[in-house]
Design a protein around this motif. Sequence first.
Motif, mmCIF file in Angstrom:
data_model
loop_
_atom_site.group_PDB
_atom_site.id
_atom_site.type_symbol
_atom_site.label_atom_id
_atom_site.label_comp_id
_atom_site.label_asym_id
_atom_site.label_seq_id
_atom_site.Cartn_x
_atom_site.Cartn_y
_atom_site.Cartn_z
ATOM 1 N N ILE A 63 0.846 -1.203 0.000
ATOM 2 C CA ILE A 63 0.000 0.000 0.000
ATOM 3 C C ILE A 63 0.873 1.241 0.000
ATOM 4 O O ILE A 63 0.592 2.234 -0.690
ATOM 5 N N TRP A 64 1.954 1.213 0.779
ATOM 6 C CA TRP A 64 2.899 2.333 0.843
ATOM 7 C C TRP A 64 3.477 2.616 -0.543
ATOM 8 O O TRP A 64 3.582 3.776 -0.957
ATOM 9 N N ASN A 65 3.826 1.554 -1.268
ATOM 10 C CA ASN A 65 4.376 1.718 -2.614
ATOM 11 C C ASN A 65 3.352 2.330 -3.562
ATOM 12 O O ASN A 65 3.676 3.216 -4.366
ATOM 13 N N GLN A 318 15.769 3.036 -4.981
ATOM 14 C CA GLN A 318 15.535 4.034 -3.947
ATOM 15 C C GLN A 318 14.170 3.862 -3.302
ATOM 16 O O GLN A 318 14.033 3.979 -2.076
ATOM 17 N N THR A 319 13.152 3.609 -4.117
ATOM 18 C CA THR A 319 11.815 3.454 -3.561
ATOM 19 C C THR A 319 11.708 2.197 -2.704
ATOM 20 O O THR A 319 11.080 2.210 -1.647
ATOM 21 N N MET A 320 12.318 1.115 -3.144
ATOM 22 C CA MET A 320 12.328 -0.101 -2.330
ATOM 23 C C MET A 320 13.103 0.120 -1.046
ATOM 24 O O MET A 320 12.723 -0.355 0.031
ATOM 25 N N HIS A 321 14.191 0.862 -1.151
ATOM 26 C CA HIS A 321 15.041 1.101 0.010
ATOM 27 C C HIS A 321 14.286 1.844 1.111
ATOM 28 O O HIS A 321 14.439 1.549 2.297
ATOM 29 N N SER A 322 13.436 2.791 0.737
ATOM 30 C CA SER A 322 12.703 3.578 1.727
ATOM 31 C C SER A 322 11.775 2.702 2.561
ATOM 32 O O SER A 322 11.768 2.772 3.796
#
Length: 557
Positions: A63-65, A318-322
């Motif tokens: 959901i965050w993604n 980067q998005t996965m890392h967050s």
Amino acid sequence: MSPPPPSNGDVQPSSHNRGGWVTFPFIAATTVGLFIAIGGWMNNILVFMIEEFNCKTINSTQIWNVVHGCVAALPVLGAVVADSLGIFSTIWIFSLVNLLGLILFTIIATVNSLRPPPCEKGSSFCIGPTQAQLAILYMAITLSVIGSAGSRHILGTMGANQFDYDKPRSQRIFWDWFFFIVFIASAISTTLLVYIEDNVSWGIGRFYCHVKPQGSPFKALARVVVAAIRKRKLPLKLAQGYYHGREGDGEVRIVGATPTKNFKFLNRAALISEGDLHEDGSIAKRWRLCTVEDVQDMKTLIKLLPLWSSGLFLATPQTMHSSLTTLQALTMNCSVGRHLNVPAGSILVFNMVSSCVGTVLIDRCLFPLWKKQFGRTPTSLQRVGVGHVLIVISMIVSALVESKRLDVAHYYSKKINAADVVPMSLFWLVPQLALGGFGDAFQLPGHTIFYYQQFPATLKSTSTAVTILLFGIAFYISSAVVDVVQQTTGWLPDDINQRRMDNVYWVLAFLGTLNYGYFLICAWIYKPQGVEEEVGDDCSSSSRQVHVAPENQRLLD
């Protein structure tokens, strides 16, 4: 902190008494307010879903993604509206929509019936949210996302428009300071607002140079494709020349710079054939004849696609890392001293703080030193390249730290039957976040400056939104990657202490390295167009040289 004052003859409005640095305080204040308001809920939505809506960790990550993907992707639609109807009107209308979403968020956080009951302490059984509760939450998210799409990032375009198109140094300084403000506002929302949500309550223009809207530029680009297809069989000997528009007296211009030879198929869209023009020289068939300028604009976008795609594969790690870093923080010791606990959602502030510091160091130290050594400041693509390298290094550090965290978790789990929280400080996550933040300080302004200078003049709002679009698409790719990894490898269960999330980081580092090579090839092939700053300057000097590509000289005459 205020931006540096312009030196004599530097950053001044061009042909009017409006624009320039006098508008910066207003744009900065509005940017801070919008980024704090939106970042307050957006940065903590993962923790909110887990702790307040009793969702599972991996489901909450997905959901965050999706939420972050929408926040990053939809600004392109807002930019299209701004390019067509005007920036100022677009910003205030969408800001109102954003306010409605934030009001609904506040109601959800304060009215208990709009959330599932809290989990009982010591019990593994939790009641999940009802369909109605999720529907209301998604409505609040939708309003806030739509409001963000037409306000936050378009403000940057509005600010850059205050300076002349042929003053790239002025625009470069503006973008550096704009992103500094963005990072500061994001840091405040990630710390102060997230702390209040976790520990107190979840509930708690006349100075501007206005650019007149010219109608939808995408319609003109679509006409180029359609006209080229319709004239694909036109014999060149029957053509009457290339159409450049009309002179002030109404005469048709057929003499001027011819279209470039690359993508020659599109050149036919500007060829004048029988029946294309009225007697007064106006276009008779809008979807059969375009100007040479329209054709060149379409070619510019096509040539930018490979470079843009390299940014897409940079944004995905980067998005996965967050999200993965936030999951790590939820399992680690978040205490500072005896009485203070750092909210897991606030761990990302170290990324933003390092971005702020990096932006200042780049503008005040690196650029002057680089110019002293090489006679010019780094180009925007060189900045992006440095960002690529730093982000790959941050993935490697993340893998090493996660390997250490898993070792500690396994040791305590076997020896003393420890709880889910690993006795390892969450400050172990700071180095990887700091490296990523420095990478952002290089690549985010670099990307934005590059596209702002290279995009056609009619697509300035869209040019700044395409950088954010990278992250929007990357969030959806991240969601798909998480699904694939979870189903095929077992590296990402709900209890991350039981599997190998460090392997995920190693894969991201490997893919980032391959993408860096792809970026170097694309940057080497691409030939910059339009206005480029050839000789950079620090803020104490006003001398500069500007290069204008021949095919774009007429835009400045």
